[in-house]
Design a protein around this motif. Sequence first.
Motif, PDB file in Angstrom:
ATOM      1  N   LEU A  77      -3.242  -5.609   3.694  1.00 12.32           N
ATOM      2  CA  LEU A  77      -1.869  -5.272   4.081  1.00 12.32           C
ATOM      3  C   LEU A  77      -1.513  -5.779   5.475  1.00 12.32           C
ATOM      4  CD1 LEU A  77      -1.887  -1.604   2.732  1.00 12.32           C
ATOM      5  CD2 LEU A  77      -0.863  -3.600   1.637  1.00 12.32           C
ATOM      6  N   ARG A  78      -2.348  -6.642   6.009  1.00 16.17           N
ATOM      7  CA  ARG A  78      -2.143  -7.149   7.372  1.00 16.17           C
ATOM      8  C   ARG A  78      -0.755  -7.762   7.531  1.00 16.17           C
ATOM      9  NH1 ARG A  78      -5.704 -11.707  10.451  1.00 16.17           N
ATOM     10  NH2 ARG A  78      -4.826 -11.373  12.499  1.00 16.17           N
TER      11      ARG A  78
ATOM     12  N   LEU B 247       2.043  -6.063   7.575  1.00 16.51           N
ATOM     13  CA  LEU B 247       3.070  -5.171   7.033  1.00 16.51           C
ATOM     14  C   LEU B 247       3.198  -3.933   7.929  1.00 16.51           C
ATOM     15  CD1 LEU B 247       2.259  -5.342   3.203  1.00 16.51           C
ATOM     16  CD2 LEU B 247       3.787  -6.784   4.549  1.00 16.51           C
ATOM     17  N   TYR B 248       4.246  -3.157   7.693  1.00 16.90           N
ATOM     18  CA  TYR B 248       4.479  -1.958   8.493  1.00 16.90           C
ATOM     19  C   TYR B 248       3.988  -0.717   7.760  1.00 16.90           C
ATOM     20  CZ  TYR B 248       7.446  -4.785  11.500  1.00 16.90           C
ATOM     21  OH  TYR B 248       7.903  -5.741  12.360  1.00 16.90           O
ATOM     22  N   SER B 249       3.323   0.156   8.508  1.00 17.24           N
ATOM     23  CA  SER B 249       2.801   1.404   7.950  1.00 17.24           C
ATOM     24  C   SER B 249       3.589   2.586   8.521  1.00 17.24           C
ATOM     25  CB  SER B 249       1.327   1.547   8.323  1.00 17.24           C
ATOM     26  OG  SER B 249       0.826   2.766   7.856  1.00 17.24           O
TER      27      SER B 249
ATOM     28  N   ILE C  56      13.403  -2.063   1.647  1.00 16.98           N
ATOM     29  CA  ILE C  56      12.229  -2.932   1.763  1.00 16.98           C
ATOM     30  C   ILE C  56      11.247  -2.587   0.649  1.00 16.98           C
ATOM     31  CG2 ILE C  56      10.360  -3.638   3.313  1.00 16.98           C
ATOM     32  CD1 ILE C  56      12.134  -2.392   5.596  1.00 16.98           C
ATOM     33  N   ASP C  57      10.620  -3.608   0.074  1.00 21.93           N
ATOM     34  CA  ASP C  57       9.627  -3.370  -0.976  1.00 21.93           C
ATOM     35  C   ASP C  57       8.464  -2.547  -0.432  1.00 21.93           C
ATOM     36  OD1 ASP C  57      11.007  -4.774  -2.882  1.00 21.93           O
ATOM     37  OD2 ASP C  57       9.972  -6.658  -2.488  1.00 21.93           O
ATOM     38  N   THR C  58       8.007  -1.591  -1.225  1.00 26.11           N
ATOM     39  CA  THR C  58       6.858  -0.765  -0.847  1.00 26.11           C
ATOM     40  C   THR C  58       5.601  -1.368  -1.445  1.00 26.11           C
ATOM     41  OG1 THR C  58       8.264   1.192  -0.772  1.00 26.11           O
ATOM     42  CG2 THR C  58       5.887   1.556  -0.950  1.00 26.11           C
ATOM     43  N   ALA C  59       4.626  -1.662  -0.577  1.00 28.78           N
ATOM     44  CA  ALA C  59       3.375  -2.271  -1.033  1.00 28.78           C
ATOM     45  C   ALA C  59       2.447  -1.220  -1.633  1.00 28.78           C
ATOM     46  CB  ALA C  59       2.699  -3.002   0.115  1.00 28.78           C
TER      47      ALA C  59
ATOM     48  N   VAL D  74       3.338   1.862   2.978  1.00 31.60           N
ATOM     49  CA  VAL D  74       3.252   0.579   3.684  1.00 31.60           C
ATOM     50  C   VAL D  74       4.280  -0.368   3.072  1.00 31.60           C
ATOM     51  CG1 VAL D  74       1.749  -1.382   4.257  1.00 31.60           C
ATOM     52  CG2 VAL D  74       0.789   0.924   4.138  1.00 31.60           C
TER      53      VAL D  74
END
Length: 200
Positions: free
Chosen positions: A20-21, A23-25, A189-192, A200
């Motif tokens: 997930l590097r 991306l925002y958590s 925003i898409d949620t990972a 995230v």
Amino acid sequence: VYSTGISLQNCCTEVRNGALRGLYSFDISNCHWNILRQTTKVPLPIIEFYIKNKKEVRSTLVSELGLPGDDEQQLKGVKVILLSSLSLIYGASLCKFDIKNAIAGICESEKCYSRVQSNSLISGIHKEVKRAAKELIKVNTIKLGRHSGKLINIMGLVCDETKSSKKLSHILQGYEAKALEVAVGVSRIDTAVLIHDGWV
């Protein structure tokens, strides 16, 4: 919110962070303590104080409790006592020393455990949780219909547990799941990945 099978949610932190590097958590700060505070009419002055002064309270407890280990391990122990599923909020007992008891297990010795038992902040939180749990369980127990006498959380899930700590957990986790559902639903925003009380 828990995933089933193999997923980024339940893999080790290093793998998840690598995948997930960039991306925002996000997570809900002091999630269950804040939910408890916001959903009960019972006054919770000690819990309010903890929520507003989290770092200072944890730091004070590290010096007062003298938990085993180095500074980092002691801070982790304090967090576990206050926050995790082994914690006061889920009914970890403050009765006699027993190494099987979650909090006693962290202390490792009877002397250290007695410092936890006699700590005014911890015993105050313990009492407030019990009072709030009693009120929340009463409010969330259905009075009429096919689920009469059963506890149902905000997600509509029925609780079959008998222990009050399990019932409180069911209520708070319901609100946590609803908060995630709303946050992810309104986000453009898409949620990972969803991670318990965060995304995230």
